[in-house]
Motif scaffolding. Structure first.
Motif: not given
Length: 236
Positions: A91-92, A118-120, A126-129, A161-162
């Protein structure tokens, strides 16, 4: 009862086996629900809820983008796991004037205990969660609500990329995306095309670009050559 057997995916396609992946967003994939609501109390000044009907997540090819208004947009996906698994996505999230949350509900519609609901905001690309999922039914929620500041339109949240692991099996094989290929049957992923080659959807190999075209990046479907622009100047 009819016996079920597993077969390897054909060339040009791939399968994750006990997982599913959503990496193409030309449209919202089958199985997702995409809804928008207005969580504010109706003040009697019009159809607030109706004004939010178009404020949903928008598929844009390689990713899906959130709404940017004060409606609440929710992207949902329900999945039944035969064993514990995980959900991952990239996500971005560049703008803190949008509230972005991701959470999972179980069979009893209770949210799982997850500190990172709560996302940062992201700072560089892009960051991976990743979140662990329990066996049984799980409903995944990506939810955004924007708050306008001085009429400034915030930048949307982007998700791509889910991937979900832990499903019993996958019932279909997925074609490789343009710019990738799968040369052998039974592939679990598609390979990127080398530079100066290209491929279409479901390719088994990459083709060299014509002399008047190029593909400068690995995994690119191909681009036309840049046009030469004559230089001009004003002597006055």
């Amino acid at each position: 009862m009819q016996t079920q057997t597993c077969r390897p995916c054909a060339v040009g396609t791939y399968s994750l086996g006990t997982g599913v992946r959503f990496d193409e967003w030309d449209e919202v994939p089958h199985g997702f629900a995409n809804v928008a609501t207005n969580l504010e109390v109706d003040d009697g000044f019009g159809d607030a809820a109706e004004n939010c009907t178009a404020s949903t997540w928008v598929p844009l090819g390689d990713y899906v983008a959130s709404n940017t208004d004060e409606c609440t947009a929710t992207l949902m996906y329900a999945v039944s796991l035969k064993q514990s698994g995980t959900v991952t996505f990239e996500y971005i999230y560049p703008d803190s004037s949008i509230v972005f949350e991701f959470f999972v509900q179980n069979d009893q519609c209770q949210p799982t205990v997850e500190e990172s609901r709560w996302m940062r905001t992201t700072e560089k690309g892009w960051e991976l969660h990743s979140v662990e999922l329990s066996r049984g039914n799980n409903v995944l929620y990506w939810r955004t609500t924007a708050f306008s500041v001085w009429s400034k339109v915030p930048k949307p949240v982007l998700v791509r990329n889910i991937g979900i692991t832990g499903v019993a099996f996958t019932s279909e094989c997925f074609p490789c995306k343009p710019g990738t290929f799968a040369p052998a049957s039974g592939s679990t992923a598609c390979q990127l095309c080398p530079a100066d080659t290209f491929s279409g959807k479901g390719a088994t190999a990459c083709q060299p670009c014509d002399s008047d075209t190029y593909a400068g990046e690995r995994g690119h479907p191909g681009l036309p050559p840049p046009r030469a622009v004559p230089l001009v100047y004003d002597p006055g």
